[in-house]
Write a protein that holds these residues in place. Structure first.
Motif, mmCIF file in Angstrom:
data_model
loop_
_atom_site.group_PDB
_atom_site.id
_atom_site.type_symbol
_atom_site.label_atom_id
_atom_site.label_comp_id
_atom_site.label_asym_id
_atom_site.label_seq_id
_atom_site.Cartn_x
_atom_site.Cartn_y
_atom_site.Cartn_z
ATOM 1 N N THR A 177 15.338 12.695 56.299
ATOM 2 C CA THR A 177 15.860 13.709 57.073
ATOM 3 C C THR A 177 16.027 12.577 58.483
ATOM 4 O O THR A 177 14.868 12.119 59.245
ATOM 5 C CB THR A 177 14.692 14.759 57.786
ATOM 6 O OG1 THR A 177 14.466 15.569 56.582
ATOM 7 C CG2 THR A 177 15.258 15.512 58.843
ATOM 8 N N GLU B 208 21.459 16.717 62.575
ATOM 9 C CA GLU B 208 20.476 16.608 61.636
ATOM 10 C C GLU B 208 21.183 16.406 60.133
ATOM 11 O O GLU B 208 21.860 17.085 59.851
ATOM 12 C CB GLU B 208 19.532 17.791 61.776
ATOM 13 C CG GLU B 208 18.451 17.716 60.696
ATOM 14 C CD GLU B 208 17.119 18.651 60.864
ATOM 15 O OE1 GLU B 208 16.522 18.892 60.013
ATOM 16 O OE2 GLU B 208 17.321 19.454 61.992
ATOM 17 N N LEU B 209 20.585 15.448 59.492
ATOM 18 C CA LEU B 209 21.021 15.009 58.558
ATOM 19 C C LEU B 209 19.832 15.094 57.313
ATOM 20 O O LEU B 209 18.884 14.463 57.411
ATOM 21 C CB LEU B 209 22.031 13.843 58.378
ATOM 22 C CG LEU B 209 21.965 13.261 56.901
ATOM 23 C CD1 LEU B 209 23.093 14.031 56.330
ATOM 24 C CD2 LEU B 209 22.493 11.621 56.874
ATOM 25 N N THR C 143 19.367 14.327 53.400
ATOM 26 C CA THR C 143 19.815 13.654 52.266
ATOM 27 C C THR C 143 18.836 13.187 51.214
ATOM 28 O O THR C 143 17.345 12.637 51.733
ATOM 29 C CB THR C 143 20.900 12.717 52.783
ATOM 30 O OG1 THR C 143 21.520 12.185 51.554
ATOM 31 C CG2 THR C 143 20.201 11.351 53.333
ATOM 32 N N GLU D 113 25.884 8.252 54.349
ATOM 33 C CA GLU D 113 26.130 9.136 55.468
ATOM 34 C C GLU D 113 26.866 10.235 55.020
ATOM 35 O O GLU D 113 27.413 10.091 53.734
ATOM 36 C CB GLU D 113 26.791 8.250 56.501
ATOM 37 C CG GLU D 113 26.083 7.035 57.098
ATOM 38 C CD GLU D 113 24.977 7.569 57.931
ATOM 39 O OE1 GLU D 113 24.903 8.704 58.554
ATOM 40 O OE2 GLU D 113 24.250 6.499 58.701
ATOM 41 N N SER D 114 26.978 11.333 55.765
ATOM 42 C CA SER D 114 28.055 12.415 55.430
ATOM 43 C C SER D 114 28.970 12.540 56.301
ATOM 44 O O SER D 114 28.921 11.963 57.443
ATOM 45 C CB SER D 114 26.990 13.543 55.308
ATOM 46 O OG SER D 114 26.721 14.094 56.601
ATOM 47 N N LEU E 189 29.043 14.721 58.740
ATOM 48 C CA LEU E 189 28.452 15.200 59.735
ATOM 49 C C LEU E 189 28.192 14.143 60.796
ATOM 50 O O LEU E 189 28.211 14.425 62.082
ATOM 51 C CB LEU E 189 27.039 16.055 59.209
ATOM 52 C CG LEU E 189 26.115 16.455 60.544
ATOM 53 C CD1 LEU E 189 26.583 17.676 61.180
ATOM 54 C CD2 LEU E 189 24.550 16.810 59.871
ATOM 55 N N THR E 190 27.916 12.893 60.311
ATOM 56 C CA THR E 190 27.388 11.920 61.060
ATOM 57 C C THR E 190 28.665 11.145 61.689
ATOM 58 O O THR E 190 28.470 10.247 62.467
ATOM 59 C CB THR E 190 26.334 10.954 60.300
ATOM 60 O OG1 THR E 190 27.215 10.241 59.189
ATOM 61 C CG2 THR E 190 25.206 11.275 60.113
#
Length: 138
Positions: A7, A24-25, A27, A44-45, A47-48
């Motif tokens: 997280t 907040e990620l 994964t 990474e996604s 979102l970032t």
């Protein structure tokens, strides 16, 4: 390396701490505690803002490095009280940013734990953002 749930909570604000944004990620990632330090790695996604990149943190007693590989590349060094430079690639070209680490908190063992870093980013020696992130490994 073993599979873990990671997280990442990242915060970015103006230099005075105002106008803070948080992401907040959560994964899956990899974690390894070895004789030379600890490695934390994840993909990474969107979102970032670094979708498809692999980010690896290497935690040593005296400093922490972040290496990002993929569509965006870059290396950051976090060492309390020291300013390091960071090349940041943009569509318009590369920027040379300064990274001034304010604090590091590490509670890591063989099972996981937590890593927190607070730092300032500057361009031409002018601070433009106050940043922090917390990484929890389970």
């Amino acid at each position: 390396m073993r599979a873990v749930t990671i997280t990442v909570i990242g915060k970015q604000a103006q230099p005075d701490g105002s106008d803070e944004d948080t992401i907040e990620l959560v994964t899956e990632g990899r974690y390894e505690k070895g004789p030379d330090g600890i490695a934390i790695s994840y993909v990474e996604s969107e979102l970032t803002g670094f979708a498809g990149c692999t980010t690896t943190f290497t935690v040593k007693p005296d400093c922490i490095t972040m290496n990002r590989f993929g569509s965006e590349c870059g290396d950051m060094v976090f060492e309390v009280g020291k300013r390091h430079q960071y090349f940041y690639a943009t569509e318009a070209g590369n920027l040379l940013l300064g990274v001034n680490t304010l604090s590091v908190h590490k509670q890591l063992n063989e099972q996981g734990g937590e890593l927190a870093i607070s730092y300032l980013l500057d361009f031409d020696d002018r601070v433009f953002s106050r940043n922090s992130f917390t990484i929890s490994i389970k």
